[in-house]
Design a protein around this motif. Structure first.
Motif, PDB file in Angstrom:
ATOM      1  N   LYS A  63      -0.762  -3.433   3.696  1.00 21.39           N
ATOM      2  CA  LYS A  63      -1.478  -4.182   4.723  1.00 21.39           C
ATOM      3  C   LYS A  63      -0.925  -3.911   6.117  1.00 21.39           C
ATOM      4  CE  LYS A  63      -3.179  -8.033   1.916  1.00 21.39           C
ATOM      5  NZ  LYS A  63      -3.147  -9.498   1.704  1.00 21.39           N
ATOM      6  N   GLN A  64       0.380  -3.633   6.201  1.00 22.26           N
ATOM      7  CA  GLN A  64       0.961  -3.282   7.494  1.00 22.26           C
ATOM      8  C   GLN A  64       0.468  -1.919   7.974  1.00 22.26           C
ATOM      9  OE1 GLN A  64       5.217  -3.574   7.122  1.00 22.26           O
ATOM     10  NE2 GLN A  64       5.195  -5.814   6.944  1.00 22.26           N
ATOM     11  N   GLU A  65       0.242  -1.026   6.999  1.00 17.74           N
ATOM     12  CA  GLU A  65      -0.225   0.313   7.341  1.00 17.74           C
ATOM     13  C   GLU A  65      -1.710   0.316   7.672  1.00 17.74           C
ATOM     14  OE1 GLU A  65      -0.324   4.831   5.375  1.00 17.74           O
ATOM     15  OE2 GLU A  65       0.637   3.156   4.296  1.00 17.74           O
ATOM     16  N   PHE A  66      -2.482  -0.507   6.961  1.00 15.85           N
ATOM     17  CA  PHE A  66      -3.931  -0.585   7.186  1.00 15.85           C
ATOM     18  C   PHE A  66      -4.284  -2.028   7.555  1.00 15.85           C
ATOM     19  CE2 PHE A  66      -3.144   2.702   3.955  1.00 15.85           C
ATOM     20  CZ  PHE A  66      -3.680   3.813   4.581  1.00 15.85           C
ATOM     21  N   ASP A  67      -4.431  -2.272   8.823  1.00 16.25           N
ATOM     22  CA  ASP A  67      -4.672  -3.627   9.317  1.00 16.25           C
ATOM     23  C   ASP A  67      -5.945  -4.246   8.753  1.00 16.25           C
ATOM     24  OD1 ASP A  67      -2.378  -3.525  10.800  1.00 16.25           O
ATOM     25  OD2 ASP A  67      -3.369  -2.903  12.657  1.00 16.25           O
ATOM     26  N   TRP A  68      -6.958  -3.431   8.506  1.00 16.59           N
ATOM     27  CA  TRP A  68      -8.239  -3.975   8.056  1.00 16.59           C
ATOM     28  C   TRP A  68      -8.170  -4.617   6.666  1.00 16.59           C
ATOM     29  CZ3 TRP A  68      -8.921  -0.640   4.003  1.00 16.59           C
ATOM     30  CH2 TRP A  68      -8.420   0.659   4.147  1.00 16.59           C
ATOM     31  N   LEU A  69      -7.085  -4.364   5.918  1.00 16.19           N
ATOM     32  CA  LEU A  69      -6.925  -5.033   4.623  1.00 16.19           C
ATOM     33  C   LEU A  69      -6.666  -6.527   4.788  1.00 16.19           C
ATOM     34  CD1 LEU A  69      -4.768  -2.479   2.588  1.00 16.19           C
ATOM     35  CD2 LEU A  69      -7.163  -3.053   2.210  1.00 16.19           C
ATOM     36  N   ARG A  70      -6.220  -6.927   5.973  1.00 16.92           N
ATOM     37  CA  ARG A  70      -5.937  -8.342   6.226  1.00 16.92           C
ATOM     38  C   ARG A  70      -7.197  -9.140   6.525  1.00 16.92           C
ATOM     39  NH1 ARG A  70      -0.869  -7.668  10.481  1.00 16.92           N
ATOM     40  NH2 ARG A  70       0.448  -6.313   9.172  1.00 16.92           N
ATOM     41  N   GLU A  71      -8.284  -8.457   6.794  1.00 13.20           N
ATOM     42  CA  GLU A  71      -9.520  -9.147   7.172  1.00 13.20           C
ATOM     43  C   GLU A  71     -10.212  -9.795   5.978  1.00 13.20           C
ATOM     44  OE1 GLU A  71     -12.135  -6.569   9.280  1.00 13.20           O
ATOM     45  OE2 GLU A  71     -10.561  -5.729  10.561  1.00 13.20           O
ATOM     46  N   VAL A  72      -9.886  -9.346   4.767  1.00 15.54           N
ATOM     47  CA  VAL A  72     -10.629  -9.800   3.590  1.00 15.54           C
ATOM     48  C   VAL A  72      -9.782 -10.752   2.748  1.00 15.54           C
ATOM     49  CG1 VAL A  72     -11.936  -7.645   3.562  1.00 15.54           C
ATOM     50  CG2 VAL A  72      -9.886  -7.853   2.145  1.00 15.54           C
ATOM     51  N   ASP A  73     -10.412 -11.310   1.724  1.00 19.32           N
ATOM     52  CA  ASP A  73      -9.751 -12.242   0.813  1.00 19.32           C
ATOM     53  C   ASP A  73      -8.585 -11.557   0.105  1.00 19.32           C
ATOM     54  OD1 ASP A  73      -9.144 -14.264  -1.001  1.00 19.32           O
ATOM     55  OD2 ASP A  73     -10.715 -13.633  -2.391  1.00 19.32           O
ATOM     56  N   SER A  74      -7.382 -12.120   0.220  1.00 21.47           N
ATOM     57  CA  SER A  74      -6.182 -11.491  -0.345  1.00 21.47           C
ATOM     58  C   SER A  74      -6.205 -11.478  -1.872  1.00 21.47           C
ATOM     59  CB  SER A  74      -4.922 -12.220   0.139  1.00 21.47           C
ATOM     60  OG  SER A  74      -4.964 -13.592  -0.247  1.00 21.47           O
ATOM     61  N   THR A  75      -6.814 -12.516  -2.499  1.00 18.82           N
ATOM     62  CA  THR A  75      -6.832 -12.557  -3.968  1.00 18.82           C
ATOM     63  C   THR A  75      -7.711 -11.455  -4.553  1.00 18.82           C
ATOM     64  OG1 THR A  75      -8.649 -14.163  -3.974  1.00 18.82           O
ATOM     65  CG2 THR A  75      -6.401 -15.037  -3.992  1.00 18.82           C
TER      66      THR A  75
END
Length: 399
Positions: A63-75
């Motif tokens: 998630k630190q490498e790809f910021d857009w992964l933080r935009e969605v539901d973590s589960t």
């Protein structure tokens, strides 16, 4: 007794929610493919794969490498890693093929999210015709029935026609149905969908065949529009006429699938309600589909889906499904004296007279009677051997 049950509804997300669903699907697919590639690379180097725990720990770094992964539901991202680990477990147990990379071109796309909290009840997540989902918040849905029990997780799916659906897995108390004291054998076929040992016949409506000409005509239109787009150097994703026709073809397939599924549910529920012990065949459907003359018809009847419905509904309602071994010659044996008439192997022989006792048989009813008698024998002796026996309340099949 608490059991798991799934509810499926169509949802109507807003434009913003549709964009977020598409992003979540893409992120889940990306994480799955990322760790699948890493898993295979590690296996080539060390001879060992990865574990769910080791992959899960790397998600924050990803998630630190790809910021857009933080935009969605973590589960949903976490669940995609869990699905990969489970796929490898089944592969090493020889239950399925090796996991493959997910493609964005797949006509059906989905992601799964967990509903947080053990006390999560439908009234907390559902208010009127709106359903609360992680990140999406409140989504309008077609509430066709009441959801009972504790919601465990939700799967959001976008099909080929562009419609969105949600499947809710719920833990709830399901009361067993009253006992009828009846045992029945179910013989499935192509001429008639199913014939029971008591003479009940369920007709084969041939849902695909009924729309085959229309589907073929629309598919030809789709092929022509594809060629037009390619000749104009237009990407298929940007070719409006192609995309419109693609959705039209998908709606035809969807209509066929919906009709077939509705029929299978009605028949399986009726059989489970009416009988306590149900004897069914063990069919090698994949092998049978290799027959080019019958493969289309076999795919259209969906025997595997029908047997699966019978088994889980029997588990819900306290009934018993007995899977008779694949070597059991249900059609060739005389249900009166047990004589084996090998000429019955030919599908064209619909009625025959037993050379041993002279009894006259309808091919399908006789097969149903043999399945019924074999199911009764297995239940009485409680021996499985080469036969599968699905007991009520066990939730699994032995054998």
């Amino acid at each position: 007794m608490s059991k798991h049950k799934a509810y499926k509804f169509r949802i109507y997300p807003t434009t913003e929610q549709e964009i977020l669903i598409a992003k979540t699907i893409g992120c889940s697919r990306f994480v799955f493919n990322h760790f699948l590639a890493k898993w295979e690379e590690t296996y080539k180097v060390t001879g060992k794969g990865l574990s769910y725990g080791s992959c899960s720990k790397e998600i924050p770094v990803l998630k630190q490498e790809f910021d857009w992964l933080r935009e969605v539901d973590s589960t949903s991202v976490q669940t995609s890693v869990k699905h990969l680990a489970e796929a490898y477990d089944r592969f090493f147990k020889r239950q399925n093929e090796r996991p493959r990379f997910k493609s964005k071109r797949n006509p059906v796309q989905s992601y799964k999210t967990n509903i947080q909290g053990k006390s999560q009840l439908p009234e907390v997540s559902i208010v009127g015709d709106r359903l609360k989902l992680p990140k999406l918040k409140w989504v309008r849905f077609a509430k066709s029935r009441q959801v009972e029990g504790r919601i465990l997780n939700a799967t959001i799916r976008r099909n080929a026609s562009g419609k969105h659906f949600v499947s809710l897995l719920v833990e709830q108390e399901i009361d067993e149905l009253p006992k009828t004291g009846s045992t029945v054998g179910v013989d499935v076929g192509l001429k008639d969908f199913a014939v029971l040992s008591d003479g009940t016949v369920y007709q084969n409506d041939r849902y695909f065949r009924s729309l085959e000409k229309r589907q073929a005509r629309e598919q030809r239109k789709l092929s022509r529009r594809r060629l037009i787009a390619l000749n104009r150097n237009v990407k298929l994703s940007e070719a409006r006429n192609y995309q419109k026709q693609k959705r039209k073809v998908a709606r035809i397939h969807e209509k066929i699938a919906n009709k077939r599924t509705d029929f299978l549910h009605k028949v399986s529920t009726e059989i489970v309600k009416s009988h306590d012990v149900i004897g069914i065949e063990t069919l090698q459907v994949k092998h049978m589909q290799q027959d080019r003359k019958l493969s289309k018809s076999i795919s259209d009847v969906s025997w595997s889906a029908f047997f699966r419905m019978l088994e889980y509904k029997a588990h819900w309602y306290g009934k018993t499904v007995v899977k008779v071994g694949k070597t059991f010659a249900s059609s060739q044996l005389c249900s009166s004296c047990g004589h084996r008439h090998k000429d019955v192997k030919h599908l064209g022989l619909r009625e025959w007279t037993c050379p041993g006792c002279g009894a006259h048989h309808d091919r399908d009813v006789n097969a149903g009677l043999n399945l019924k008698q074999e199911a009764e024998r297995i239940v009485a002796s409680s021996t499985v051997g080469t036969t599968g026996l699905a007991w009520p309340g066990s939730g699994r099949q032995t054998g």
